[in-house]
Design an enzyme around this catalytic site. Sequence first.
Site, PDB file in Angstrom:
ATOM      1  CG  HIS A 153      -0.079   0.286   2.593  1.00 26.11           C
ATOM      2  ND1 HIS A 153       0.634  -1.024   2.949  1.00 26.11           N
ATOM      3  CD2 HIS A 153       0.015   1.157   3.338  1.00 26.11           C
ATOM      4  CE1 HIS A 153       1.226  -0.560   4.376  1.00 26.11           C
ATOM      5  NE2 HIS A 153       0.957   0.607   4.318  1.00 26.11           N
TER       6      HIS A 153
ATOM      7  CG  ASP B  79       1.707   5.159   4.697  1.00 22.64           C
ATOM      8  OD1 ASP B  79       1.111   4.052   4.594  1.00 22.64           O
ATOM      9  OD2 ASP B  79       3.108   5.439   5.190  1.00 22.64           O
TER      10      ASP B  79
ATOM     11  CG  HIS C   3       5.246   1.193   2.625  1.00 21.52           C
ATOM     12  ND1 HIS C   3       4.623   2.097   2.068  1.00 21.52           N
ATOM     13  CD2 HIS C   3       4.726   1.024   4.052  1.00 21.52           C
ATOM     14  CE1 HIS C   3       3.973   2.926   2.961  1.00 21.52           C
ATOM     15  NE2 HIS C   3       3.742   2.089   4.084  1.00 21.52           N
TER      16      HIS C   3
ATOM     17  NE  ARG D 153       9.450  -4.833  11.110  1.00 17.70           N
ATOM     18  CZ  ARG D 153       8.867  -3.783  10.697  1.00 17.70           C
ATOM     19  NH1 ARG D 153       7.368  -3.742  10.596  1.00 17.70           N
ATOM     20  NH2 ARG D 153       9.376  -2.910  10.513  1.00 17.70           N
TER      21      ARG D 153
END
Length: 324
Positions: free
Chosen positions: A196, A198, A253, A263
């Site tokens: 996607h 941002d 990204h 993570r």
Amino acid sequence: MVTVSKPLIEQFLVKPNTSPLVIPDIPLIDLSKPESKQHLVKACQDFGFFKVVNHGVPLKFINKLESEAVNFFNSPLATKEKFGPPDPFGYGNKCIGRNGDVGWVEYLLLNAKPESDYPENFQGIVNDYVTSVKTMACEILELLADELKLQPRNVFSKLLKDEQSDSVFRVNHYPPCPEFQENERNGSKLVGFGEHTDPQIISVLRSNNTSGLEISLRDGSWMSVPPDSESFFINVGDSLQVMTNGRFKSVKHRVVANGTKSRVSMIYFGGPPLSEKIAPLPSLMQGEEDSLYKEFTWFEYKKSAFNSRLSDNRLGLFEKIIAS
């Protein structure tokens, strides 16, 4: 813990893309250096993504927030679900947005305004962190304006500083996935958060030392971003791409999750007020240069973006067709 039955693990898998023929260096920018503004503009034009050091965000704010986030995500599911489902703010897991996107992730999406309601123990910590990160983001935007010779120099940053700024803060947790390890050997990747861009003006990301972030290069291949828990990664958002008439690039990204390691990432999304009109800045238009985008309000674009799939070209609906 995000749980899913083994047969359903397939919905989180993607085959790896072709590796890049040439792996470029991610721009590294020292914000304490006077030449940083030239490097910032070049990074926004060439990559739409870069890493900053000497950013001024106190390490104690970073560590306290990560520690509290780990405690929250390690708590029982029933405790976490008291803060969900996200509407739009709150706790969520696996489901991303309203259009069927899924990821191996659980998250907290929070309003970035100081008076907002957060889970217990988050209030002061989030406010300290967001205030400091927002200051850094505004400094970057003002350095960009300086180098572009824009007046006033707060033409971008004022949108984040506005009391009505529609900024949000997100904490993501990508837990280990033992069921994935056999697929990992087959070369598949576990999608934590799908590809996607941002939609906001600027995004400020910090994560722990577990890898997973990947950015899309111009040849369509995916490049892994080495983790660095003491630095910040900056994304150009769709709105900044529009305001610069495409000079700055909003990079696509994604995050791939890990079979064995957890993570944690924390992202500040700097957005304008809902009523703000987004269009290429006239002072950046050269000669007879045409605007590549139709004017829209942030509310219009946000509504459109969040009614789309993650991987959609969200700006496509707002691009002008220029006659040749």
